[in-house]
Design a protein around this motif. Structure first.
Motif, mmCIF file in Angstrom:
data_model
loop_
_atom_site.group_PDB
_atom_site.id
_atom_site.type_symbol
_atom_site.label_atom_id
_atom_site.label_comp_id
_atom_site.label_asym_id
_atom_site.label_seq_id
_atom_site.Cartn_x
_atom_site.Cartn_y
_atom_site.Cartn_z
ATOM 1 N N HIS A 104 -3.795 8.108 9.814
ATOM 2 C CA HIS A 104 -4.911 7.190 10.088
ATOM 3 C C HIS A 104 -4.545 6.220 11.215
ATOM 4 C CE1 HIS A 104 -7.457 8.493 6.776
ATOM 5 N NE2 HIS A 104 -6.320 8.778 6.170
ATOM 6 N N ALA A 105 -5.596 5.661 11.833
ATOM 7 C CA ALA A 105 -5.380 4.848 13.037
ATOM 8 C C ALA A 105 -4.904 3.432 12.734
ATOM 9 C CB ALA A 105 -6.681 4.786 13.829
ATOM 10 N N ASP A 159 -0.545 3.793 -7.141
ATOM 11 C CA ASP A 159 -0.126 3.935 -5.747
ATOM 12 C C ASP A 159 -1.117 3.238 -4.806
ATOM 13 O OD1 ASP A 159 1.948 5.407 -4.112
ATOM 14 O OD2 ASP A 159 0.117 6.068 -3.110
ATOM 15 N N ALA A 160 -2.417 3.492 -5.007
ATOM 16 C CA ALA A 160 -3.427 2.912 -4.093
ATOM 17 C C ALA A 160 -3.445 1.382 -4.197
ATOM 18 C CB ALA A 160 -4.802 3.483 -4.409
ATOM 19 N N ILE A 161 -3.303 0.856 -5.424
ATOM 20 C CA ILE A 161 -3.381 -0.605 -5.581
ATOM 21 C C ILE A 161 -2.097 -1.278 -5.091
ATOM 22 C CG2 ILE A 161 -3.597 -2.490 -7.268
ATOM 23 C CD1 ILE A 161 -5.454 -0.582 -8.883
ATOM 24 N N ASN A 162 -0.942 -0.712 -5.446
ATOM 25 C CA ASN A 162 0.303 -1.336 -4.974
ATOM 26 C C ASN A 162 0.399 -1.315 -3.458
ATOM 27 O OD1 ASN A 162 1.801 -2.418 -7.193
ATOM 28 N ND2 ASN A 162 1.897 -0.330 -7.978
ATOM 29 N N GLN A 163 -0.043 -0.215 -2.869
ATOM 30 C CA GLN A 163 -0.038 -0.149 -1.404
ATOM 31 C C GLN A 163 -0.986 -1.210 -0.819
ATOM 32 O OE1 GLN A 163 -1.087 3.726 0.192
ATOM 33 N NE2 GLN A 163 -2.493 2.766 1.591
ATOM 34 N N SER A 164 -2.111 -1.425 -1.483
ATOM 35 C CA SER A 164 -3.059 -2.443 -1.000
ATOM 36 C C SER A 164 -2.440 -3.835 -1.118
ATOM 37 C CB SER A 164 -4.364 -2.386 -1.801
ATOM 38 O OG SER A 164 -4.907 -1.085 -1.753
ATOM 39 N N LEU A 165 -1.708 -4.073 -2.221
ATOM 40 C CA LEU A 165 -1.071 -5.387 -2.392
ATOM 41 C C LEU A 165 0.062 -5.581 -1.384
ATOM 42 C CD1 LEU A 165 -1.006 -5.482 -6.307
ATOM 43 C CD2 LEU A 165 -2.387 -6.955 -4.812
ATOM 44 N N ASN A 166 0.748 -4.492 -1.029
ATOM 45 C CA ASN A 166 1.887 -4.616 -0.114
ATOM 46 C C ASN A 166 1.492 -4.634 1.355
ATOM 47 O OD1 ASN A 166 3.714 -4.763 -2.173
ATOM 48 N ND2 ASN A 166 4.017 -2.550 -2.276
ATOM 49 N N PHE A 167 0.416 -3.913 1.704
ATOM 50 C CA PHE A 167 0.068 -3.784 3.127
ATOM 51 C C PHE A 167 -1.328 -4.291 3.477
ATOM 52 C CE2 PHE A 167 3.240 -0.421 2.389
ATOM 53 C CZ PHE A 167 4.180 -0.779 3.352
ATOM 54 N N TYR A 190 -3.892 -2.771 2.975
ATOM 55 C CA TYR A 190 -4.497 -1.575 3.565
ATOM 56 C C TYR A 190 -4.467 -0.415 2.577
ATOM 57 C CZ TYR A 190 -5.156 2.480 6.608
ATOM 58 O OH TYR A 190 -5.634 3.642 7.175
ATOM 59 N N ALA A 191 -5.539 0.340 2.552
ATOM 60 C CA ALA A 191 -5.543 1.667 1.935
ATOM 61 C C ALA A 191 -6.449 2.490 2.819
ATOM 62 C CB ALA A 191 -6.094 1.613 0.510
ATOM 63 N N HIS A 192 -6.186 3.780 2.922
ATOM 64 C CA HIS A 192 -7.055 4.545 3.808
ATOM 65 C C HIS A 192 -8.343 4.925 3.078
ATOM 66 C CE1 HIS A 192 -5.542 8.294 2.109
ATOM 67 N NE2 HIS A 192 -4.320 7.824 2.273
ATOM 68 N N HIS A 193 -9.275 5.464 3.846
ATOM 69 C CA HIS A 193 -10.646 5.612 3.358
ATOM 70 C C HIS A 193 -10.742 6.343 2.020
ATOM 71 C CE1 HIS A 193 -14.953 5.706 3.728
ATOM 72 N NE2 HIS A 193 -14.944 6.994 3.448
ATOM 73 N N ILE A 194 -10.019 7.434 1.886
ATOM 74 C CA ILE A 194 -10.236 8.246 0.698
ATOM 75 C C ILE A 194 -9.598 7.592 -0.539
ATOM 76 C CG2 ILE A 194 -8.366 9.986 0.651
ATOM 77 C CD1 ILE A 194 -12.126 10.720 0.861
ATOM 78 N N GLN A 195 -8.577 6.783 -0.316
ATOM 79 C CA GLN A 195 -8.038 5.991 -1.440
ATOM 80 C C GLN A 195 -9.070 4.959 -1.886
ATOM 81 O OE1 GLN A 195 -4.476 4.633 0.689
ATOM 82 N NE2 GLN A 195 -3.242 5.551 -0.923
ATOM 83 N N ILE A 207 -9.037 -7.954 -0.579
ATOM 84 C CA ILE A 207 -7.715 -7.309 -0.504
ATOM 85 C C ILE A 207 -7.401 -6.668 0.841
ATOM 86 C CG2 ILE A 207 -8.312 -5.005 -1.418
ATOM 87 C CD1 ILE A 207 -5.729 -5.507 -3.280
ATOM 88 N N TYR A 208 -8.411 -6.270 1.605
ATOM 89 C CA TYR A 208 -8.102 -5.523 2.831
ATOM 90 C C TYR A 208 -8.127 -6.386 4.076
ATOM 91 C CZ TYR A 208 -8.049 -1.577 -0.225
ATOM 92 O OH TYR A 208 -7.710 -0.743 -1.241
ATOM 93 N N ILE A 209 -7.171 -6.143 4.934
ATOM 94 C CA ILE A 209 -7.051 -6.950 6.156
ATOM 95 C C ILE A 209 -8.277 -6.788 7.051
ATOM 96 C CG2 ILE A 209 -5.733 -5.168 7.461
ATOM 97 C CD1 ILE A 209 -4.109 -7.880 8.397
#
Ligand code: FAD
Ligand code: SF4
Length: 511
Positions: free
Chosen positions: A265-266, A355-363, A365-370, A396-398
């Motif tokens: 993803h971009a 995985d999707a939530i922890n990644q969102s908390l850490n970055f 960001y989650a990609h579209h399909i998540q 949650i998302y930047i």
């Protein structure tokens, strides 16, 4: 003497705007870090830091070009913490004769600034932000008199209007849409390219935020902030995307795998949404790369990317301006449940959601399909009130700004608009998630089990959703197949599924 005050909002960092093409001593620009913006949602710490860092860099860039800029930092003693108060204070202090602003992208701010202008006694004016490829009302005009607003028709119009990937008035290659070539699972042994990340040092901003009582979520490494915070970094990220990711973008656009947060993803949504880069330059750069490397970058990869930007992104903005403010109140299924507590912590046994939530908390960001098929899918199956779902996505998302957050969340993901954005709800059982990801193999729950111990919650909640909403969805031709399956099921199997779903809904915080 005429003196003009121009407001630059935090998502209006467009250095190509005609405002900045001449240096004018009678013009002062104002930018502000204010509590009314930090507090309208519970934002991710990286989102606030991303905005403030990019704003500070933009102000410094304007100052280095000899534009006159007044910048209110979050904790400045003269910062009155609202647009209205700071602007009124400056007008009185500096005796401005004109106030100007660019069209905001949020309904809330649009109303606020219109009201402010009505209350001011000096001349006021508003101009375009010169960022988007369609005007606010273009979608509404295009679909005037139509019941449904098909993204595909809007996308064709945009391709024709801007002559993007066209041969005369026909699509290049003769085909508009390559979605069918673009939905592959990541091969098990395929390691996606590591993302380009920045090491921005943002400790001062984090300290300033910590001095206040602003409530935030998520984590940050303040010495290595990964997101681009200026135009130069945004262009570097664009360059990285087209050279390293574009060739596989379409193929793995819908793929998911544990511990890989960016795949192909971009990650340009933040840069684009705050207008550090424009949608036109992003797609032009991608098209040039494809033209230069036709053997390496297949056309379907490029078309998939162009569609996201001049199709979905512009379409969502058009829906927003056509349907607000009513859109923010829609709740087609009359859902009422609260968001599970683990959405804020990531502490769930469900591997895909963890995985999707922890990644969102850490970055941030989650990609579209998540966002669509993991968190959004679960929230809809669990009957969560769309207000709660929106609040989570907006915080949650930047890249979360209401025009693009609410249309995607309330519309595409929660079907709370009853089918304006999507023709059917995006829900699935474990089989879709397993088809597109590598989450299920190592999950506590069993993907193929529907009832009983360790049954994957998606399975029973999925059938419960169709059962509960049959009066609303039963006649939708796009899901008639699912209703046929449900109607043919043995009554005891149906009862067991509904009982299992009911048990999970009652114990949702323990899943
Ligand atoms: C529930 C939900 C909430 C979302 N909230 C937001 C949000 O707050 N802000 C936001 O910018 N996007 C949002 N999206 C759309 C999309 O998920 C993000 O734009 C994308 O994940 C951003 O990452 P990227 O730049 O790596 O995108 P890529 O997958 O690389 O796509 C490239 C670009 O296409 C555009 N794009 C792709 N899909 C969409 C879409 N559905 N709507 C609008 N633009 C799109 C984005 O500008 C993105 O940068 C949401 C989607 C869902 C399902
Ligand atoms: S088994 Fe169910 S909960 Fe676990 S990862 Fe697969 S879909 Fe998600």
């Amino acid at each position: 003497m005429s003196k003009t005050l121009r407001l630059i909002l935090g998502d209006q960092l467009n250095s190509d705007h005609s405002w900045f093409q001449t240096i004018d001593e009678s013009v002062t620009y104002v930018m502000m870090e204010i509590r009314s913006e930090t507090d309208y949602a519970t934002h991710h710490i990286q989102k606030i830091v991303g905005f403030f860092s990019a704003m500070q860099q933009f102000a410094a860039e304007l100052q280095s070009q000899h534009h006159h800029v007044v910048y209110f930092h979050l904790n400045d003693t003269n910062n009155l913490q609202s647009f209205e108060k700071n602007i009124q204070y400056l007008i009185e202090k500096e005796q401005f004769t004109h106030f100007e602003y660019q069209f905001p992208d949020e309904f809330r701010l649009d109303e606020q600034l219109k009201n402010l202008c009505q209350s001011l006694t000096i001349a006021t004016s508003v101009c375009d932000s010169e960022h988007f490829m369609s005007s606010r009302n273009e979608l509404g005009d295009f679909f005037e008199g139509k019941k449904t607003f098909l993204m595909e028709s809007f996308y064709h119009m945009m391709r024709k209007k801007h002559h993007v990937l066209m041969e005369g008035d026909k699509p290049l290659t003769g085909k508009w849409n390559y979605d069918d070539d673009n939905r592959k699972k990541l091969p098990k042994d395929h390691k996606p390219i590591p993302p380009l990340v920045f090491q921005n040092y943002v400790t001062e901003i984090v300290t300033e935020i910590q001095k206040t009582d602003i409530k935030t979520i998520g984590n940050i490494d303040a010495e290595n902030f990964v997101w681009p915070i200026n135009r130069k970094q945004s262009l570097e990220l664009l360059d990285f995307f087209v050279t390293e990711c574009l060739a596989l973008f379409g193929s793995y656009q819908d793929a998911m795998t544990p511990n890989e947060w960016s795949m192909y993803h971009a990650r340009l949504s933040f840069s684009m949404n705050v207008k550090l880069i424009s949608p036109l330059e992003v797609i032009n750069r991608a098209i040039t790369e494809w033209e230069n490397r036709p053997d390496e970058i297949q056309y379907n990869q490029l078309e998939g990317f162009v569609r996201q930007i001049i199709g979905w992104r512009e379409y969502m903005r058009g829906i927003y301006w056509n349907k607000m403010p009513e859109y923010a109140t829609l709740n087609y299924f009359n859902n009422k449940n609260p968001l599970p507590e683990w959405f804020w912590t990531g502490k769930t046994k469900m591997n895909c959601l963890k995985d999707a939530i922890n990644q969102s908390l850490n970055f941030a960001y989650a990609h579209h399909i998540q966002r669509l098929m993991i968190t959004g899918n679960f929230a809809l199956l669990a009957g969560v009130h769309p207000d709660e779902v929106d609040a989570w996505y907006l915080g949650i998302y930047i890249d979360a700004i209401e025009w693009v957050e609410i249309t995607n969340t309330r519309g595409m993901s929660q079907f709370a608009d009853g089918g304006i954005v999507g023709t059917k709800p995006y829900v699935s059982s474990a089989s879709y998630i397993d088809k597109m990801s590598h989450y299920c193999g190592s999950c506590y729950y069993k993907k193929a089990v529907k009832t009983g111990h360790k049954a994957c919650p998606f399975n029973s909640l999925y059938w419960n959703f169709y059962d509960k909403n049959e009066y609303k969805l039963g006649k939708n031709p796009r899901i008639s197949m699912m209703y046929n399956v449900w109607r043919k099921m043995e009554p005891e199997d149906k009862a067991a599924l509904l009982e299992q779903a009911n048990y999970y809904l009652k114990n949702i915080n323990q899943l």
